[in-house]
Design a protein around this motif. Structure first.
Motif, mmCIF file in Angstrom:
data_model
loop_
_atom_site.group_PDB
_atom_site.id
_atom_site.type_symbol
_atom_site.label_atom_id
_atom_site.label_comp_id
_atom_site.label_asym_id
_atom_site.label_seq_id
_atom_site.Cartn_x
_atom_site.Cartn_y
_atom_site.Cartn_z
ATOM 1 N N HIS A 139 0.829 -1.199 0.000
ATOM 2 C CA HIS A 139 0.000 0.000 0.000
ATOM 3 C C HIS A 139 0.875 1.266 0.000
ATOM 4 O O HIS A 139 0.659 2.202 -0.777
ATOM 5 N N HIS A 155 -3.332 9.516 1.266
ATOM 6 C CA HIS A 155 -2.477 8.513 1.903
ATOM 7 C C HIS A 155 -1.492 9.148 2.871
ATOM 8 O O HIS A 155 -1.202 8.572 3.924
ATOM 9 N N TRP A 201 -13.231 6.748 0.143
ATOM 10 C CA TRP A 201 -12.820 7.069 1.511
ATOM 11 C C TRP A 201 -14.027 7.530 2.329
ATOM 12 O O TRP A 201 -14.968 8.100 1.774
ATOM 13 N N GLN A 234 -10.127 8.787 -5.438
ATOM 14 C CA GLN A 234 -9.170 9.460 -4.551
ATOM 15 C C GLN A 234 -9.566 10.912 -4.300
ATOM 16 O O GLN A 234 -8.738 11.738 -3.944
ATOM 17 N N ASP A 263 -9.351 4.618 4.303
ATOM 18 C CA ASP A 263 -9.239 4.161 2.921
ATOM 19 C C ASP A 263 -10.045 2.868 2.788
ATOM 20 O O ASP A 263 -9.759 1.885 3.470
ATOM 21 N N HIS A 314 -7.481 -2.480 -2.047
ATOM 22 C CA HIS A 314 -6.036 -2.675 -1.820
ATOM 23 C C HIS A 314 -5.650 -2.404 -0.360
ATOM 24 O O HIS A 314 -4.581 -2.801 0.070
HETATM 25 MN MN MN3 Z 1 -5.069 3.292 -0.669
#
Ligand code: MN3
Length: 198
Positions: free
Chosen positions: A27, A77, A126, A145, A164, A168
């Motif tokens: 990640h 992130h 998110w 994102q 998140d 993934h």
């Molecule tokens: Mn991510």
């Protein structure tokens, strides 16, 4: 290169058993690194090279989609790594706890609503706790994102914390069980960092 991958403030296995080391390694080292590389490529030779990621997010509608996707990925992130950590206190305290109680009734009620936003986000995205323009705490969710700083966001504000829910982030350990990941995630929240952001 204006944007760089921040180092993870703890080891890959620090969030186990809730988030496994291999997931953290991929990640951070692959996914986030790719957002940074692609963002740098997308802004190369443009005025955005000299802007902060926050400034870019606030005017994201003026940029190509590659900046939106990778710039959002980089901002989101970078925040995500810092608001997690080992040895979580388990719950907020002080002014943040007071504000959560005022906005949502109780910490448990807040967790229920936040998890509903995270689990209910269709596809990738998110869930967020944000401070809106009036200073009020609000729960929001964004696709892909995107984030609440963006001028295109449905609900805008300054992110205080976010989870998140792209596959993934949890698939190796939880497969399709996003609700289990969202429940376990509370064990790795770094409340002192969240309180600082608030
Ligand atoms: Mn991510």
């Amino acid at each position: 290169m204006p944007f760089t991958l921040p180092s993870l403030p703890y080891s890959f296995n620090a969030l186990e058993p809730h988030i496994d080391a291999r997931t953290m390694e991929i990640h951070h080292g692959k996914h986030h690194n790719a957002y940074v590389t692609n963002l740098n490529n997308a802004v190369a030779g443009t005025p955005a090279e000299s802007l902060s990621i926050e400034e870019i997010c606030k005017n994201i509608s003026k940029y190509p989609v590659a900046v939106r996707n990778n710039g959002g990925g980089h901002y989101n992130h970078s925040l995500f790594w810092t608001i997690m950590g080992p040895n979580s206190s388990g719950q907020p305290s002080g002014k943040l706890l007071d504000a959560i109680n005022a906005a949502f009734g109780s910490f448990d009620e807040f967790k229920t609503k936040f998890n509903a936003a995270a689990v209910g986000r269709f596809g990738s995205g998110w869930a967020w706790l944000i401070k809106d323009a009036s200073g009020k705490l609000v729960i929001a969710s964004t696709p892909n994102q995107d984030n609440p700083l963006m001028d295109v966001a449905e609900v805008k504000g300054t992110p205080v914390m976010g989870i998140d829910v792209w596959e993934h982030a949890y698939y190796l350990n939880y497969q399709n069980r996003r609700p289990d990941y969202c429940t376990a995630w509370w064990n790795v929240v770094n409340w002192s960092e969240v309180e600082k952001r608030f």
